[in-house]
Design a protein around this motif. Sequence first.
Motif, PDB file in Angstrom:
ATOM      1  N   CYS A  24       0.838  -1.214   0.000  1.00  0.00           N
ATOM      2  CA  CYS A  24       0.000   0.000   0.000  1.00  0.00           C
ATOM      3  C   CYS A  24       0.867   1.256   0.000  1.00  0.00           C
ATOM      4  CB  CYS A  24      -0.915   0.003   1.221  1.00  0.00           C
ATOM      5  SG  CYS A  24      -2.254  -1.210   1.107  1.00  0.00           S
ATOM      6  N   THR A  25       1.950   1.244   0.787  1.00  0.00           N
ATOM      7  CA  THR A  25       2.869   2.385   0.835  1.00  0.00           C
ATOM      8  C   THR A  25       3.526   2.598  -0.523  1.00  0.00           C
ATOM      9  OG1 THR A  25       3.314   1.932   3.172  1.00  0.00           O
ATOM     10  CG2 THR A  25       4.882   3.347   2.009  1.00  0.00           C
ATOM     11  N   GLU A  26       3.935   1.486  -1.150  1.00  0.00           N
ATOM     12  CA  GLU A  26       4.602   1.556  -2.456  1.00  0.00           C
ATOM     13  C   GLU A  26       3.659   2.083  -3.534  1.00  0.00           C
ATOM     14  OE1 GLU A  26       7.374  -1.353  -5.249  1.00  0.00           O
ATOM     15  OE2 GLU A  26       6.627  -2.091  -3.312  1.00  0.00           O
ATOM     16  N   MET A  27       2.376   1.745  -3.433  1.00  0.00           N
ATOM     17  CA  MET A  27       1.395   2.167  -4.438  1.00  0.00           C
ATOM     18  C   MET A  27       1.208   3.691  -4.468  1.00  0.00           C
ATOM     19  SD  MET A  27      -1.461  -0.857  -4.001  1.00  0.00           S
ATOM     20  CE  MET A  27      -2.710  -0.182  -5.071  1.00  0.00           C
ATOM     21  N   GLU A  28       1.515   4.353  -3.356  1.00  0.00           N
ATOM     22  CA  GLU A  28       1.350   5.808  -3.296  1.00  0.00           C
ATOM     23  C   GLU A  28       2.309   6.545  -4.216  1.00  0.00           C
ATOM     24  OE1 GLU A  28       1.742   6.925   0.767  1.00  0.00           O
ATOM     25  OE2 GLU A  28      -0.041   5.820   1.430  1.00  0.00           O
ATOM     26  N   THR A  29       3.467   5.927  -4.495  1.00  0.00           N
ATOM     27  CA  THR A  29       4.495   6.625  -5.305  1.00  0.00           C
ATOM     28  C   THR A  29       4.847   5.907  -6.599  1.00  0.00           C
ATOM     29  OG1 THR A  29       6.215   5.475  -4.041  1.00  0.00           O
ATOM     30  CG2 THR A  29       5.561   7.679  -3.266  1.00  0.00           C
ATOM     31  N   SER A  30       4.421   4.641  -6.764  1.00  0.00           N
ATOM     32  CA  SER A  30       4.840   3.859  -7.935  1.00  0.00           C
ATOM     33  C   SER A  30       3.937   4.127  -9.136  1.00  0.00           C
ATOM     34  CB  SER A  30       4.815   2.365  -7.588  1.00  0.00           C
ATOM     35  OG  SER A  30       5.113   1.591  -8.729  1.00  0.00           O
ATOM     36  N   SER A  31       4.540   3.990 -10.305  1.00  0.00           N
ATOM     37  CA  SER A  31       3.774   4.123 -11.552  1.00  0.00           C
ATOM     38  C   SER A  31       3.277   2.757 -12.044  1.00  0.00           C
ATOM     39  CB  SER A  31       4.643   4.780 -12.638  1.00  0.00           C
ATOM     40  OG  SER A  31       5.821   4.010 -12.839  1.00  0.00           O
ATOM     41  N   ASP A  32       3.874   1.671 -11.522  1.00  0.00           N
ATOM     42  CA  ASP A  32       3.504   0.319 -11.963  1.00  0.00           C
ATOM     43  C   ASP A  32       2.388  -0.238 -11.064  1.00  0.00           C
ATOM     44  OD1 ASP A  32       3.396  -2.115 -13.163  1.00  0.00           O
ATOM     45  OD2 ASP A  32       5.376  -2.815 -12.510  1.00  0.00           O
ATOM     46  N   ILE A  33       1.231   0.402 -11.160  1.00  0.00           N
ATOM     47  CA  ILE A  33       0.109   0.063 -10.274  1.00  0.00           C
ATOM     48  C   ILE A  33      -0.423  -1.342 -10.542  1.00  0.00           C
ATOM     49  CG2 ILE A  33      -2.255   0.676  -9.632  1.00  0.00           C
ATOM     50  CD1 ILE A  33      -0.196   2.548  -8.512  1.00  0.00           C
ATOM     51  N   ASP A  34      -0.458  -1.768 -11.806  1.00  0.00           N
ATOM     52  CA  ASP A  34      -1.039  -3.074 -12.147  1.00  0.00           C
ATOM     53  C   ASP A  34      -0.309  -4.210 -11.447  1.00  0.00           C
ATOM     54  OD1 ASP A  34      -2.920  -1.871 -13.697  1.00  0.00           O
ATOM     55  OD2 ASP A  34      -1.892  -2.230 -15.597  1.00  0.00           O
ATOM     56  N   THR A  35       1.034  -4.175 -11.510  1.00  0.00           N
ATOM     57  CA  THR A  35       1.837  -5.219 -10.855  1.00  0.00           C
ATOM     58  C   THR A  35       1.603  -5.222  -9.349  1.00  0.00           C
ATOM     59  OG1 THR A  35       3.540  -5.014 -12.545  1.00  0.00           O
ATOM     60  CG2 THR A  35       4.184  -6.107 -10.509  1.00  0.00           C
ATOM     61  N   LEU A  36       1.557  -4.021  -8.762  1.00  0.00           N
ATOM     62  CA  LEU A  36       1.348  -3.921  -7.317  1.00  0.00           C
ATOM     63  C   LEU A  36      -0.052  -4.376  -6.919  1.00  0.00           C
ATOM     64  CD1 LEU A  36       3.156  -0.535  -6.576  1.00  0.00           C
ATOM     65  CD2 LEU A  36       3.869  -2.807  -5.827  1.00  0.00           C
ATOM     66  N   LEU A  37      -1.048  -4.068  -7.755  1.00  0.00           N
ATOM     67  CA  LEU A  37      -2.405  -4.531  -7.476  1.00  0.00           C
ATOM     68  C   LEU A  37      -2.497  -6.052  -7.459  1.00  0.00           C
ATOM     69  CD1 LEU A  37      -4.664  -2.023  -9.462  1.00  0.00           C
ATOM     70  CD2 LEU A  37      -4.707  -2.443  -6.996  1.00  0.00           C
ATOM     71  N   GLU A  38      -1.757  -6.667  -8.394  1.00  0.00           N
ATOM     72  CA  GLU A  38      -1.737  -8.142  -8.450  1.00  0.00           C
ATOM     73  C   GLU A  38      -1.099  -8.712  -7.175  1.00  0.00           C
ATOM     74  OE1 GLU A  38       0.021 -11.710 -11.289  1.00  0.00           O
ATOM     75  OE2 GLU A  38      -0.072  -9.683 -12.099  1.00  0.00           O
ATOM     76  N   LYS A  39       0.034  -8.106  -6.739  1.00  0.00           N
ATOM     77  CA  LYS A  39       0.693  -8.545  -5.506  1.00  0.00           C
ATOM     78  C   LYS A  39      -0.215  -8.326  -4.291  1.00  0.00           C
ATOM     79  CE  LYS A  39       5.605  -7.874  -6.553  1.00  0.00           C
ATOM     80  NZ  LYS A  39       6.805  -7.061  -6.200  1.00  0.00           N
ATOM     81  N   TYR A  40      -0.894  -7.175  -4.300  1.00  0.00           N
ATOM     82  CA  TYR A  40      -1.793  -6.836  -3.202  1.00  0.00           C
ATOM     83  C   TYR A  40      -2.912  -7.875  -3.084  1.00  0.00           C
ATOM     84  CZ  TYR A  40      -5.295  -4.281  -0.477  1.00  0.00           C
ATOM     85  OH  TYR A  40      -6.216  -3.928   0.470  1.00  0.00           O
ATOM     86  N   GLN A  41      -3.484  -8.256  -4.248  1.00  0.00           N
ATOM     87  CA  GLN A  41      -4.580  -9.214  -4.248  1.00  0.00           C
ATOM     88  C   GLN A  41      -4.123 -10.585  -3.739  1.00  0.00           C
ATOM     89  OE1 GLN A  41      -7.856  -8.307  -4.901  1.00  0.00           O
ATOM     90  NE2 GLN A  41      -8.162 -10.303  -3.909  1.00  0.00           N
ATOM     91  N   GLN A  42      -2.913 -10.998  -4.155  1.00  0.00           N
ATOM     92  CA  GLN A  42      -2.361 -12.291  -3.698  1.00  0.00           C
ATOM     93  C   GLN A  42      -2.155 -12.287  -2.184  1.00  0.00           C
ATOM     94  OE1 GLN A  42       1.188 -12.641  -6.050  1.00  0.00           O
ATOM     95  NE2 GLN A  42       0.139 -13.597  -7.798  1.00  0.00           N
ATOM     96  N   ALA A  43      -1.580 -11.178  -1.675  1.00  0.00           N
ATOM     97  CA  ALA A  43      -1.343 -11.072  -0.235  1.00  0.00           C
ATOM     98  C   ALA A  43      -2.673 -11.022   0.525  1.00  0.00           C
ATOM     99  CB  ALA A  43      -0.515  -9.830   0.081  1.00  0.00           C
ATOM    100  N   LEU A  44      -3.660 -10.301  -0.033  1.00  0.00           N
ATOM    101  CA  LEU A  44      -4.961 -10.192   0.601  1.00  0.00           C
ATOM    102  C   LEU A  44      -5.677 -11.545   0.641  1.00  0.00           C
ATOM    103  CD1 LEU A  44      -6.794  -8.036   1.891  1.00  0.00           C
ATOM    104  CD2 LEU A  44      -7.926  -7.795  -0.338  1.00  0.00           C
ATOM    105  N   ASP A  45      -5.554 -12.319  -0.462  1.00  0.00           N
ATOM    106  CA  ASP A  45      -6.155 -13.666  -0.502  1.00  0.00           C
ATOM    107  C   ASP A  45      -5.554 -14.560   0.581  1.00  0.00           C
ATOM    108  OD1 ASP A  45      -7.744 -12.913  -2.603  1.00  0.00           O
ATOM    109  OD2 ASP A  45      -6.505 -13.855  -4.161  1.00  0.00           O
TER     110      ASP A  45
END
Length: 579
Positions: A103-124
């Motif tokens: 979540c912290t990384e998503m605030e400044t990163s431009s590669d949102i799609d990759t981070l969203l995928e990681k976020y979803q895996q961690a959330l699952d």
Amino acid sequence: MIKIENLSFSFPQKDLYHNISFTLEEGQHCAFIGTSGSGKSTLADILMDPEKYMFEGKLEISPNCRIGYVSQFSQVDDAKEITVSEYIGKEFMKLQNEITSICTEMETSSDIDTLLEKYQQALDAFQAIDGDNFESNMNKQLSMADLGKQENLPVSQLSGGEFKLVQVIKEMLTQPDLIIMDEPDVFLDFENLNSLKNLINSHKGTMLVITHNRYLLNHCFNKIIHLENKLLQEFEGRYIDYNFSLLQNKIELQELAAADTEEIQRNEIIINNLRSLATTHTEAARGKSLKARKKIQERLIARRIQAPFVDIKQPEIHFTTASERNDETVLKVSDYSVAFDEMLLENVNFEIKSQEKVALIGPNGTGKTTLLRDIFKNNQDSIEIAENVKTAFLSQLQGEMLNESETVLDEFFGLGFKTCDEISSYLSNFAFDESVLHQKIGALSGGEKNILQLAKISAGKADLLLLDEPTSHLDTYSQIALEKAIGDYKGAVLMISHDFYSIVNCADHVLIIDDKTIRKMSMRKFRQMTYARHFDKDYLELEQKKKAVETKIELALKNTDFELAKVLSEELETIIQRL
């Protein structure tokens, strides 16, 4: 969830399974039983890592099935410096930190799609362990196991039994689809064992538990898988009902076997008569009759009842003393004390007579094993063993009394046995077949190692047996054989045990560790105290009635009185329904 069909597997020196099949369905609590060395732990390993084994047959596991595992060996390893809650919540905190970091990384990163995928895996993964309720669930489990006060203690300060419960809680809270536990009850004191029972019964998921513990077997499971003599059978229901069905089978099979034996004996007489006639008369007809009778005999022998689950070879454990003693004191302990970081036992006093059987009980970590070792070493002024009394020691650290790098044969050549045949004959009484004799002791199961220790003690003819958890790892058949051996023994026994059944069946009285000292308690009072805490009001009386009827059935079968055995089995069924 799991389906096995016609699975066969062998080690180079031992066949384990032959075309075994079973299923495990969602929500089942399954007890996995069988004699020591029959391959239960190996089958659990195959389920967890099928790729590691070259087996024949079919193994189906549901896709994405997550398996949790609790070993029979408690190892604190790298966890010793962290607290109980940190140890249990390791995966929870890791996922929590990972989600926060993404979540912290998503605030400044431009590669949102990759981070969203990681976020979803961690959330699952977080949701799979019910992360939102993890801390609340952990507190409930710790409270159920009477470990609520230990939540913030370092893991290193837990007793072995407490750490075992923490391991169980840790696996349960990760909410796997299946939990496999390999003898989780070993070395648990009775309070911890009761906590384990509560944890198992509260768990909603599927469980496969390897156990020989009669308390757990009688109170925890709704399915039994029994592995014996390379074969396997399933039973839907309680262990007590499974045992009753085995007894009914035994009565039926022994009756059929007795009829078969009579028929074989009659046929043998006819064959001998025909053979005798054939030597004096040369008619072809007589030769044909003899051949026909021989074929009938072969068929009768071939169809003789095979009963792999009721005809189980029980060890014939037998202890003898060097010399019988009258009612004299063989062990006297006076003002004994022991301390490590803190005082464990202080000013302990007791004595044991020449034929007394005494159980030493108390919570894990209170100094019982240290006391037993000090008695065996006999090098303290506070411990006095009578003159010419020979002692023997069974250790729960099996490698201490057995050389695990040697073969079974090598171990016994130093005990006065002179030939392989002599050792083989002796160990066959303890249910060891010839294939085991050439195996390294380190390759044996825990139960086989304990039986081997008992065989060494039996060969030594000691007057005082010091037994540290002798029933640990033993299958139920061996436990019963050991109880009988202790009951028949003409020497003295001091036995550390947390097995309620062994204590009740063996001991004349108990020594209870209480507030750093030891007090003597009669068996009557011990039974009352234990039953009041852990059993229903009528349980003791019903258990005693059940045992009395089972003994009568055993005697009826010995006398081939099958009608009486059937009548008694109906009486037994009524008692079991009430239990």
